[in-house]
Structures are given as structure tokens and as C-alpha cells.
Design a protein around this motif. Structure first.
Motif, PDB file in Angstrom:
ATOM      1  N   GLN A 253       0.937  -1.249  -0.119  1.00 22.10           N
ATOM      2  CA  GLN A 253      -0.130   0.013   0.041  1.00 22.10           C
ATOM      3  C   GLN A 253       0.876   1.329   0.062  1.00 22.10           C
ATOM      4  O   GLN A 253       0.404   2.354  -0.391  1.00 22.10           O
ATOM      5  CB  GLN A 253      -0.945   0.003   1.126  1.00 22.10           C
ATOM      6  CG  GLN A 253      -1.694  -1.367   1.324  1.00 22.10           C
ATOM      7  CD  GLN A 253      -3.185  -1.123   0.296  1.00 22.10           C
ATOM      8  OE1 GLN A 253      -2.992  -0.567  -0.526  1.00 22.10           O
ATOM      9  NE2 GLN A 253      -4.017  -2.056   0.417  1.00 22.10           N
ATOM     10  N   ASP A 254       2.034   0.864   0.540  1.00 21.38           N
ATOM     11  CA  ASP A 254       2.858   2.250   0.413  1.00 21.38           C
ATOM     12  C   ASP A 254       4.457   1.525  -0.051  1.00 21.38           C
ATOM     13  O   ASP A 254       5.363   1.261   0.990  1.00 21.38           O
ATOM     14  CB  ASP A 254       3.131   2.917   1.818  1.00 21.38           C
ATOM     15  CG  ASP A 254       4.141   4.150   1.734  1.00 21.38           C
ATOM     16  OD1 ASP A 254       4.695   4.377   0.733  1.00 21.38           O
ATOM     17  OD2 ASP A 254       3.870   5.032   2.693  1.00 21.38           O
ATOM     18  N   VAL A 255       4.908   1.758  -1.218  1.00 17.76           N
ATOM     19  CA  VAL A 255       6.043   1.272  -1.610  1.00 17.76           C
ATOM     20  C   VAL A 255       7.197   1.905  -1.000  1.00 17.76           C
ATOM     21  O   VAL A 255       8.389   1.135  -0.762  1.00 17.76           O
ATOM     22  CB  VAL A 255       6.203   1.419  -3.372  1.00 17.76           C
ATOM     23  CG1 VAL A 255       5.195   0.829  -3.898  1.00 17.76           C
ATOM     24  CG2 VAL A 255       6.315   3.056  -3.757  1.00 17.76           C
ATOM     25  N   SER A 256       7.251   2.915  -0.660  1.00 16.18           N
ATOM     26  CA  SER A 256       8.340   3.762   0.122  1.00 16.18           C
ATOM     27  C   SER A 256       8.674   2.869   1.499  1.00 16.18           C
ATOM     28  O   SER A 256      10.044   3.112   1.900  1.00 16.18           O
ATOM     29  CB  SER A 256       7.857   5.057   0.702  1.00 16.18           C
ATOM     30  OG  SER A 256       7.051   5.192   1.545  1.00 16.18           O
ATOM     31  N   LYS A 257       7.922   2.139   1.953  1.00 14.42           N
ATOM     32  CA  LYS A 257       8.094   1.261   3.242  1.00 14.42           C
ATOM     33  C   LYS A 257       8.658  -0.090   2.911  1.00 14.42           C
ATOM     34  O   LYS A 257       8.885  -0.693   3.822  1.00 14.42           O
ATOM     35  CB  LYS A 257       6.770   1.361   3.921  1.00 14.42           C
ATOM     36  CG  LYS A 257       6.405   2.704   4.636  1.00 14.42           C
ATOM     37  CD  LYS A 257       5.051   2.550   5.472  1.00 14.42           C
ATOM     38  CE  LYS A 257       4.831   3.909   5.854  1.00 14.42           C
ATOM     39  NZ  LYS A 257       3.495   3.972   6.706  1.00 14.42           N
ATOM     40  N   GLU A 258       8.527  -0.478   1.576  1.00 17.91           N
ATOM     41  CA  GLU A 258       9.002  -1.671   1.241  1.00 17.91           C
ATOM     42  C   GLU A 258      10.606  -1.686   0.973  1.00 17.91           C
ATOM     43  O   GLU A 258      10.885  -1.123  -0.086  1.00 17.91           O
ATOM     44  CB  GLU A 258       8.174  -2.212  -0.240  1.00 17.91           C
ATOM     45  CG  GLU A 258       8.622  -3.469  -0.543  1.00 17.91           C
ATOM     46  CD  GLU A 258       8.492  -4.721   0.233  1.00 17.91           C
ATOM     47  OE1 GLU A 258       9.024  -5.604   0.104  1.00 17.91           O
ATOM     48  OE2 GLU A 258       7.447  -4.664   1.141  1.00 17.91           O
ATOM     49  N   THR A 259      11.315  -2.482   1.430  1.00 19.90           N
ATOM     50  CA  THR A 259      12.760  -2.628   1.289  1.00 19.90           C
ATOM     51  C   THR A 259      13.054  -3.415   0.037  1.00 19.90           C
ATOM     52  O   THR A 259      14.075  -2.970  -0.683  1.00 19.90           O
ATOM     53  CB  THR A 259      13.377  -3.217   2.379  1.00 19.90           C
ATOM     54  OG1 THR A 259      12.882  -4.423   2.681  1.00 19.90           O
ATOM     55  CG2 THR A 259      13.182  -2.414   3.813  1.00 19.90           C
ATOM     56  N   ASN A 260      12.608  -4.189  -0.279  1.00 21.20           N
ATOM     57  CA  ASN A 260      12.788  -5.156  -1.466  1.00 21.20           C
ATOM     58  C   ASN A 260      11.745  -4.585  -2.747  1.00 21.20           C
ATOM     59  O   ASN A 260      10.917  -5.179  -3.012  1.00 21.20           O
ATOM     60  CB  ASN A 260      12.605  -6.533  -1.239  1.00 21.20           C
ATOM     61  CG  ASN A 260      12.951  -7.275  -2.701  1.00 21.20           C
ATOM     62  OD1 ASN A 260      13.434  -6.974  -3.410  1.00 21.20           O
ATOM     63  ND2 ASN A 260      13.151  -8.724  -2.312  1.00 21.20           N
ATOM     64  N   TYR A 261      12.171  -3.285  -3.224  1.00 17.18           N
ATOM     65  CA  TYR A 261      11.450  -2.716  -4.189  1.00 17.18           C
ATOM     66  C   TYR A 261      12.286  -2.230  -5.387  1.00 17.18           C
ATOM     67  O   TYR A 261      13.056  -1.767  -5.009  1.00 17.18           O
ATOM     68  CB  TYR A 261      10.317  -1.572  -3.525  1.00 17.18           C
ATOM     69  CG  TYR A 261       9.611  -0.777  -4.305  1.00 17.18           C
ATOM     70  CD1 TYR A 261       8.615  -1.275  -5.289  1.00 17.18           C
ATOM     71  CD2 TYR A 261       9.938   0.530  -4.703  1.00 17.18           C
ATOM     72  CE1 TYR A 261       7.941  -0.682  -6.247  1.00 17.18           C
ATOM     73  CE2 TYR A 261       9.448   1.292  -5.516  1.00 17.18           C
ATOM     74  CZ  TYR A 261       8.176   0.648  -6.341  1.00 17.18           C
ATOM     75  OH  TYR A 261       7.463   1.388  -7.163  1.00 17.18           O
ATOM     76  N   LEU A 262      11.646  -2.544  -6.634  1.00 19.41           N
ATOM     77  CA  LEU A 262      12.181  -2.315  -7.844  1.00 19.41           C
ATOM     78  C   LEU A 262      11.459  -1.078  -8.366  1.00 19.41           C
ATOM     79  O   LEU A 262      10.169  -1.018  -8.714  1.00 19.41           O
ATOM     80  CB  LEU A 262      12.224  -3.185  -8.856  1.00 19.41           C
ATOM     81  CG  LEU A 262      12.988  -4.585  -8.494  1.00 19.41           C
ATOM     82  CD1 LEU A 262      12.767  -5.429  -9.733  1.00 19.41           C
ATOM     83  CD2 LEU A 262      14.526  -4.247  -8.352  1.00 19.41           C
ATOM     84  N   SER A 263      12.244   0.465  -8.078  1.00 19.27           N
ATOM     85  CA  SER A 263      11.358   1.539  -8.375  1.00 19.27           C
ATOM     86  C   SER A 263      11.113   1.580 -10.065  1.00 19.27           C
ATOM     87  O   SER A 263      12.251   1.629 -10.676  1.00 19.27           O
ATOM     88  CB  SER A 263      11.835   2.660  -7.933  1.00 19.27           C
ATOM     89  OG  SER A 263      11.604   3.873  -8.420  1.00 19.27           O
TER      90      SER A 263
END
Length: 319
Positions: A253-263
Motif C-alpha cells: 500500500q506504500d512502496v516507500s516502506k518496502e525494502t525489496n522494491y524495484l522502483s
């Protein structure tokens, strides 16, 4: 980019400065001030002068006053969200052509939105009073999006379709897509286009498919939205890779809080990925990016899960 959304509701609320028996007189002032918009509104809905007087007399001052108080507290934020949803898909709405503007105001409560011809361009009038009466003013940005999309499709007026109603129509469109197409890639491309256009908060819609040679790697398939540099994603990497590795729905719901995330884009704020499972293995997945925080719920999961299951069934038949 030009201002797509304008707010003239203050002029409507001036009616509260008049005695109730003078409201029809003020309506004429309001009409003249925003000529030809209000006049065209009346003509489009075929509202007679007598009907206008009757409608205005039936309005409750307290109801209009409450609407005004609420609108003053939320107008800036709501106008921003309306503009954000529409400008995010500028190519869909052909904003470079400057052929329409959305105007937020109070009207007679007859329709949620009405398209009229302005002095230089088409104007989509959003009736705050109608939305207030239906208790859906907090969904104004979605109303504006649907109104703009309906205008692009040639409609002159309409009512807001809440998410449940909108998704019910999407199930029908999805079923028809499978009935009319036999090729999986064409089906996926059509689904991408339908979801991208019809769902306001779906800003990127695409499929990733498992590489036929590298079984632990996803390859970008059909998509609609801005191009992405992530054309190959290993299982376990990013949200898409994690969904494939776990063989399960992945909602952030908030990608800024996901550590394993490909922007893919700084504008993306939330994401949902649903895997397509065929005979126990990951065939691929559908990936949705949104510029809106906390926008995915059970209805999104259910719809996307339905799509993935339909694709799975079609793939099994083909094999």
C-alpha cells in the motif's frame, strides 16, 4: 500543463446570502455570471424555468449550508486529487489538445456530471450538490475521472459508478474479451487497456511471464502505461519477483516502506501483483502500479485473481 480542473463553487454558495424566496432570482444571476455554462446545462437536461423554481424551492438551506462548510474544508485537496488522477493519464484524455475542462460547482442536483459547450472548449460540470446528496463527495476525484472518460466516449451526462458497480461491469468486459479472442497475448493486451482506462487508480497495468528457458526469471509481456526498464526480473527480487517466488498475491500500500522494491517511477505509491498459476507453476503474473496510496482492497484482489484464473484455464486448454 494547463489547469484541467477549475472550482467555481463559491459563486453557487452565494445563494445562501439570499432569502429562500429569492433563490430563483439569484439563479438567474449565477446563470448570467457563467454564461453560457448554466444555460447550456439547463438545455442539455431539458429543465424548464418552472422546474428550476420548483427545485430551488425544495432545497433545504441547512443542507446547502452544510455542503458549503464541508466543501470549504476539503476543496483544495479534492481539486488537487481530481487533477492528479486525470493528468496522470494525459495521453488517454488527450490533454495536449485542450478540448475540455472540468468545473466543480453546485447545480440543481439532477445529474452527477453534465457536459456543456463553453466559449472556447467543452466543459464537464461536476455537481457537488448531487454528490453531497448521495454521500459520495469524498469520492470526487473518481467522479471527475469517470466524467472525463465518459466525455471522451461521447456521453453528455451521467451518474457516478461506485467501485463495486464499476468492477461488476469489468467482470462482464473481461468475460467478453475471453469469448472474442483465442490468442493469449491479445487477451492480455486487451485486459491491460480495459483496466488502465476504466479504473482511475490503475496507472500502469502489465503482465510478466515466466521465461521458458530461465524458469526463475520473469519477462515483461503486454502492458499499458509508461515504459519500464524492468523488462526482466529474477524470482525473489522486487515485488513482482517476491510474488512469483511465493506463488501468492503481494500487495504494497506504500512502496516507500518496502525494502525489496524495484522502483519504476517516483510517482508510484502502491502496487499489487497477482500470480498466474498453471499446474502448480508460475506461468506469469499481472502487475498494477498506482499513484495513489492505500488504494488496493479485496475487490481489486478478487478482480485480478479472477483474471489470472481465466488466463490459467485458457493456457491449460491450449497445452
Amino acid at each position: 500543463m494547463r489547469k484541467v480542473v477549475q472550482n467555481i463553487a463559491d459563486d453557487f454558495f452565494e445563494i445562501l446570502h439570499y432569502d429562500k424566496n429569492q433563490w430563483p432570482s439569484y439563479w438567474k444571476i449565477y446563470r448570467a455570471k457563467h454564461e453560457p455554462l448554466i444555460d447550456e446545462y439547463e438545455k442539455t437536461l431539458n429543465v424548464s424555468e418552472q422546474s428550476i423554481v420548483s427545485i430551488l424551492k425544495s432545497m433545504e438551506r441547512r443542507n446547502v449550508d452544510r455542503l458549503m462548510q464541508l466543501w470549504y474544508s476539503i476543496s483544495h485537496e479534492q481539486k488537487y486529487h481530481c487533477s492528479k488522477l486525470i493528468t496522470a493519464k494525459h495521453e488517454l484524455f488527450e490533454l495536449d489538445h485542450e478540448d475540455f475542462t472540468i468545473v466543480l460547482t453546485g447545480l440543481l442536483g439532477l445529474k452527477d456530471w453534465v457536459v456543456v459547450k463553453g466559449k472556447r472548449e467543452w466543459v464537464v460540470l461536476i455537481d457537488l450538490l448531487s454528490l453531497w446528496n448521495k454521500k459520495c463527495l469524498d469520492e470526487l476525484s473518481y467522479v471527475a475521472y469517470q466524467a472525463a472518460l465518459s466525455f471522451k466516449r461521447g456521453e453528455k451526462y451521467g451518474e457516478y459508478a461506485p467501485k463495486e458497480e464499476l468492477f461488476a461491469k469489468l467482470y462482464t468486459k473481461i468475460d467478453r474479451t475471453f469469448e472474442e479472442n483465442d490468442d493469449i497475448e491479445k487477451i492480455m493486451q486487451t485486459i491491460c487497456r480495459v483496466l488502465y482506462e476504466d479504473v482511475p487508480h490503475y496507472n500502469w497495468v502489465g503482465f510478466y511471464l515466466t521465461d521458458s528457458l530461465k524458469k526463475n526469471e520473469l519477462v515483461l509481456g503486454p502492458f499499458v502505461g509508461e515504459p519500464t526498464e524492468h523488462v526482466r526480473i529474477p524470482f525473489g527480487k522486487g515485488i513482482c519477483g517476491q510474488a512469483a517466488e511465493r506463488k501468492d498475491v503481494f500487495v504494497v500500500q506504500d512502496v516507500s516502506k518496502e525494502t525489496n522494491y524495484l522502483s519504476c517511477s517516483p510517482k508510484v505509491q502502491s502496487e499489487i501483483v497477482v500470480p498466474i498459476i498453471v499446474n502448480g507453476e508460475v506461468f506469469g503474473e499481472i502487475d498494477i502500479d498506482s499513484h495513489v496510496l492505500n488504494c488496493f482492497d479485496e475487490e481489486d484482489e478478487r478482480l485480478l485473481g479472477y483474471i489470472c484464473e481465466k488466463i490459467s484455464q485458457r493456457v491449460r486448454v491450449k497445452r
